[in-house]
Design a protein around this motif. Structure first.
Motif, PDB file in Angstrom:
ATOM      1  N   LYS A  36       1.294  -0.878  -0.415  1.00 49.47           N
ATOM      2  CA  LYS A  36       0.012  -0.600  -0.167  1.00 49.47           C
ATOM      3  C   LYS A  36       0.487   1.366   0.018  1.00 49.47           C
ATOM      4  CE  LYS A  36      -3.630  -2.088   2.858  1.00 49.47           C
ATOM      5  NZ  LYS A  36      -4.840  -2.511   3.637  1.00 49.47           N
ATOM      6  N   GLU A  37       1.537   1.299   0.934  1.00 52.54           N
ATOM      7  CA  GLU A  37       2.500   2.251   0.634  1.00 52.54           C
ATOM      8  C   GLU A  37       3.670   2.176  -1.162  1.00 52.54           C
ATOM      9  OE1 GLU A  37       5.354   1.445   3.811  1.00 52.54           O
ATOM     10  OE2 GLU A  37       3.802   2.195   5.895  1.00 52.54           O
ATOM     11  N   ASP A  38       4.150   1.310  -1.155  1.00 59.42           N
ATOM     12  CA  ASP A  38       4.833   1.556  -2.915  1.00 59.42           C
ATOM     13  C   ASP A  38       3.797   2.144  -3.319  1.00 59.42           C
ATOM     14  OD1 ASP A  38       6.715   0.693  -1.171  1.00 59.42           O
ATOM     15  OD2 ASP A  38       7.548  -1.759  -1.768  1.00 59.42           O
ATOM     16  N   ILE A  39       2.559   1.677  -3.150  1.00 59.94           N
ATOM     17  CA  ILE A  39       1.521   2.151  -4.950  1.00 59.94           C
ATOM     18  C   ILE A  39       1.247   3.601  -4.412  1.00 59.94           C
ATOM     19  CG2 ILE A  39      -0.764   2.040  -5.168  1.00 59.94           C
ATOM     20  CD1 ILE A  39      -0.737  -1.625  -5.025  1.00 59.94           C
ATOM     21  N   LYS A  40       1.033   3.586  -3.233  1.00 59.24           N
ATOM     22  CA  LYS A  40       0.555   5.888  -2.845  1.00 59.24           C
ATOM     23  C   LYS A  40       1.477   6.160  -3.313  1.00 59.24           C
ATOM     24  CE  LYS A  40       0.312   8.738   1.329  1.00 59.24           C
ATOM     25  NZ  LYS A  40      -0.041   9.915   0.100  1.00 59.24           N
ATOM     26  N   VAL A  41       3.629   5.599  -3.308  1.00 66.91           N
ATOM     27  CA  VAL A  41       4.635   6.353  -3.315  1.00 66.91           C
ATOM     28  C   VAL A  41       4.533   6.999  -5.294  1.00 66.91           C
ATOM     29  CG1 VAL A  41       6.771   6.731  -3.417  1.00 66.91           C
ATOM     30  CG2 VAL A  41       5.429   6.145  -1.144  1.00 66.91           C
ATOM     31  N   ILE A  42       3.868   5.895  -5.463  1.00 65.66           N
ATOM     32  CA  ILE A  42       3.925   5.489  -7.137  1.00 65.66           C
ATOM     33  C   ILE A  42       3.313   6.196  -7.747  1.00 65.66           C
ATOM     34  CG2 ILE A  42       4.067   4.334  -8.942  1.00 65.66           C
ATOM     35  CD1 ILE A  42       4.970   1.763  -8.037  1.00 65.66           C
ATOM     36  N   MET A  43       1.732   6.347  -7.037  1.00 63.28           N
ATOM     37  CA  MET A  43       0.819   6.935  -7.568  1.00 63.28           C
ATOM     38  C   MET A  43       0.840   8.348  -7.720  1.00 63.28           C
ATOM     39  SD  MET A  43      -1.597   5.136  -8.878  1.00 63.28           S
ATOM     40  CE  MET A  43      -2.924   6.139  -9.412  1.00 63.28           C
ATOM     41  N   ASP A  44       1.395   8.868  -6.345  1.00 57.20           N
ATOM     42  CA  ASP A  44       1.583  10.302  -6.389  1.00 57.20           C
ATOM     43  C   ASP A  44       2.916  10.775  -7.187  1.00 57.20           C
ATOM     44  OD1 ASP A  44       0.301  10.135  -4.119  1.00 57.20           O
ATOM     45  OD2 ASP A  44       1.559  10.676  -2.684  1.00 57.20           O
ATOM     46  N   THR A  45       3.429  10.275  -7.233  1.00 56.11           N
ATOM     47  CA  THR A  45       4.819  10.192  -8.085  1.00 56.11           C
ATOM     48  C   THR A  45       4.084  10.996 -10.260  1.00 56.11           C
ATOM     49  OG1 THR A  45       6.487   9.680  -7.231  1.00 56.11           O
ATOM     50  CG2 THR A  45       7.043   9.633  -9.254  1.00 56.11           C
ATOM     51  N   ALA A  46       3.560   9.809 -10.129  1.00 62.79           N
ATOM     52  CA  ALA A  46       2.620   9.623 -11.596  1.00 62.79           C
ATOM     53  C   ALA A  46       0.950  11.403 -11.460  1.00 62.79           C
ATOM     54  CB  ALA A  46       2.070   8.227 -11.440  1.00 62.79           C
TER      55      ALA A  46
END
Length: 107
Positions: A36-46
């Motif tokens: 969940k944390e990694d998805i959040k970081v990736i989505m915030d970057t995208a």
């Protein structure tokens, strides 16, 4: 661009993370939190790419497309190790951003 079914403008994943702990619950929660944390970081970057990637999209009726984020719940599998501790693997499905037709307004 005509959109019938939801159309991905950003499609990422799946991603997998692992964790081991003394209890099954701790191992599963740890692996799921990492996903969940990694998805959040990736989505915030995208997210800053959304306006660029949706630029010029025209729906068949002339309406503005609706931006919809797809963030899955991780699927977790756990195994008990010979020493009694637990090992968990959490995996996401694909995730990202889709453009969809706006829902018709009720009159």
């Amino acid at each position: 661009m005509n959109i019938g079914d939801p159309d991905w403008i950003i499609k990422l994943g799946p991603i997998t993370r692992t964790n081991h702990a003394g209890t099954k619950k701790q191992a599963e929660e740890g692996a799921a939190i990492q996903v969940k944390e990694d998805i959040k970081v990736i989505m915030d970057t995208a997210k800053p790419l959304i306006p660029l990637l949706s630029k010029g999209v025209i729906l068949s009726g002339g309406a503005e497309p609706v931006v919809k984020e797809e963030v899955p719940v991780p699927e977790v599998v756990s195994y008990q190790l010979p020493d009694g501790k637990w090992f968990s693997i959490a995996t996401s499905k694909v995730f990202g951003v889709k453009l969809t037709e706006p829902k018709p307004k009720e009159e």
